[in-house]
Write an enzyme that holds these catalytic residues in place. Sequence first.
Site, mmCIF file in Angstrom:
data_model
loop_
_atom_site.group_PDB
_atom_site.id
_atom_site.type_symbol
_atom_site.label_atom_id
_atom_site.label_comp_id
_atom_site.label_asym_id
_atom_site.label_seq_id
_atom_site.Cartn_x
_atom_site.Cartn_y
_atom_site.Cartn_z
ATOM 1 N N ARG A 49 38.548 33.719 56.480
ATOM 2 C CA ARG A 49 38.977 34.006 57.861
ATOM 3 C C ARG A 49 38.050 34.995 58.546
ATOM 4 O O ARG A 49 37.804 34.909 59.740
ATOM 5 C CB ARG A 49 40.405 34.577 57.837
ATOM 6 N N HIS A 243 46.072 34.505 30.642
ATOM 7 C CA HIS A 243 45.123 34.987 29.632
ATOM 8 C C HIS A 243 45.767 35.114 28.246
ATOM 9 O O HIS A 243 45.224 34.649 27.249
ATOM 10 C CB HIS A 243 44.546 36.346 30.025
HETATM 11 C C1 BG6 Z 1 42.163 39.180 36.010
HETATM 12 C C2 BG6 Z 1 43.337 39.992 36.485
HETATM 13 O O1 BG6 Z 1 42.528 37.834 35.853
HETATM 14 O O2 BG6 Z 1 41.718 39.680 34.760
HETATM 15 C C3 BG6 Z 1 42.974 41.467 36.573
HETATM 16 O O3 BG6 Z 1 43.766 39.530 37.757
HETATM 17 C C4 BG6 Z 1 42.405 41.944 35.264
HETATM 18 O O4 BG6 Z 1 44.121 42.242 36.915
HETATM 19 C C5 BG6 Z 1 41.293 41.022 34.811
HETATM 20 O O5 BG6 Z 1 41.911 43.267 35.452
HETATM 21 C C6 BG6 Z 1 40.798 41.379 33.425
HETATM 22 O O6 BG6 Z 1 39.681 40.608 33.144
HETATM 23 P P1 BG6 Z 1 38.601 41.105 32.114
HETATM 24 O O7 BG6 Z 1 37.641 39.987 32.009
HETATM 25 O O8 BG6 Z 1 38.024 42.369 32.663
HETATM 26 O O9 BG6 Z 1 39.361 41.358 30.858
#
Ligand code: BG6
Length: 481
Positions: A49, A243
Site C-alpha cells: 500500500r 515451527h
Molecule cells: C518467525 C516468528 O516465524 O520466527 C518470529 O514470527 C520468530 O516471532 C521467528 O522470532 C524465529 O525465527 P528464527 O529463524 O530466528 O528462529
Amino acid sequence: MTLAIPDPHVVVIFGASGDLTGRKLMPALYNLFAQELLPDQFAVIGYSRTPLSDEQFRSSSRENVKEHSRTGVDERVWEWFEPRLHYVSGEFDSEGAMHHLVERLDTCDELFGTEGRRVFYCATPPQAFVDIVQRLGEEKLHMDSRIVIEKPFGEDLKSAKELNRTLHEVFNESQIYRIDHYLGKETVQNILVFRFSNGMFEPIWNRRFVRSVELNVAEDIGIEGRGKFYESAGAMRDIVQNHLLQLLTVLAMEPPSSFNAESIRDEKMKVLNAMPVFEAVNVVRGQYTAGEIDGEQVPGYREEEDVAPDSITETFTAMKGSVENWRWAGVPFYLRTGKRLARRSTEVTVTFHDAPHMLFEEAGVSVPDANKITIRIQPDEGISLTFDAKVPGPDMQVTPVTMDFDYEDSFMTAPAEAYERLLHDVMDGDRTLFPRGDEAERAWQLLDPVLEKTPPHEYAAGTWGPKKADELIAPWKWALR
Ligand code: BG6
C-alpha cells in the site's frame, strides 16, 4: 545433488514495505543471485500500500541487504541486481485493484525475458491472503504461476480451511507453497540425514530406548515492534502451530520410501494424525514482565508498543503431547517456546532410558543423568551426545561428558539462510520442504481446544518462563535451562 538454476521468473512480493521483505526476502534473493543460483531472466516486483518509487524501493532494499544479508553487499553483484527491482503500490481488497500490476508484469517480461512465469509471495499480514488470491484470480494471474503463503496459515482450523478453499478455487495444490522457514534450515534438514543416512541411530529411535523428547524454541528477543501482529497471534499461533509441530514431525516420522515431496509429506502427516488433540491440563501459557537480558533492562509485554495494557496474549507456551503409534506410544513430547527467555536457543533433546541395571549406583556411586542426544538447530549449530564417563583417579566417580559435532568446525562455513533455500525451491518447483494443506489443517485441529486465551502466568524477562512450566515436566527438569 547440486541446486539447479530455475527457469526465468518474476517474483512479486506482496507486503514489500514490510519487515519480512526487508530482513529476510530481499537478502535471500540477493544471496541467491550472488551465488549464481538465479537465472539471468529474472525480476522482482514489490507490491504494497505504501507509495514508493522504484528508486526508493531499490535504495531501501540495498540498505536492508547491507544490514541483514549474511554476505553484505558486493557492488558488482548489486549493479546487476538493482535494475531488476521494481515497485508497484496498490490495494488488496477491492475488485480490479491489481489491474496495474498486470501491466508491470508484462513490462518486466519484455525487459527481462521472464516468459510470463511468476511467483507471488504473500508476505502481508494473514488477513490479506484471501483478498490477494481473489485479485490474482480476477486478473487470471494464476496461470503459469506459483503462490507462496507465509505462516501463520490461518488463525484456527476454521480460517485455515477457508484459506485452503479460497486457494483451491484459483490455484491447484501443486502451485501452492506454504512457507514454514524452519524446514528450510540446514540443521532441520540434517535431522533427516542424521536419522535416515546412519544405521546406528534409527534402531534406538523409539519408545524402547527413548524416555522423552523435548523441543525448545527459546528466544531472548521480545516482539520487536510487531505488537499488532503478535497481539492476534501469541506464541501458539506464531511458533507452536508451525515451527514446533513441523520440527516434531521431522523427528518422529517413519522413514519415507523415497526422498520426494509426497513421500515425506505423507509420513509427516501420519505423525500429526497419531497425535491426540492437546488438552488444557497439559499446556502452560506465560507472558513476560519487565526484567533484565544481557545486563539490560527490558520492558514487560504489556508495556510494548501496540499491546493492550491488559493483554492476555501468551508470549510463552509449554506443552506436553504424544504420538500414539507403535514407535512412540507412551513417550512424552515436551514443546516449549517463549520470547524474552534467558537465552536464544532452538534445540531438540532426545533423552534415553537409564541403563536397566544401575551397577554403579548400587555400589554407592552417584550417577548423574540419562544419556541424551541434543540437536542444536541454532545457534552453535550441531549435534552432541551426552553419556557417562569415569572421572580419572583412584576412586570411582561418574560424570556426564559429550561428543560433539559442530557445523562450522566441520564444514568451515555457517549454514545458509532458510529463505534462500526455500525461495529457490519455489522457483524450481520442489515442494518437499513445504507443509501441505492437510498438515496445516491437522496442526490447527490439534491446537484448537487450547487456543482459547486464558490469563497467562507471569515470568520475568531473562528467565526460563513461569515456574508452572516446570511442573509439566516434573519429576524431570527441562534439558534446556
Ligand atoms: C518467525 C516468528 O516465524 O520466527 C518470529 O514470527 C520468530 O516471532 C521467528 O522470532 C524465529 O525465527 P528464527 O529463524 O530466528 O528462529
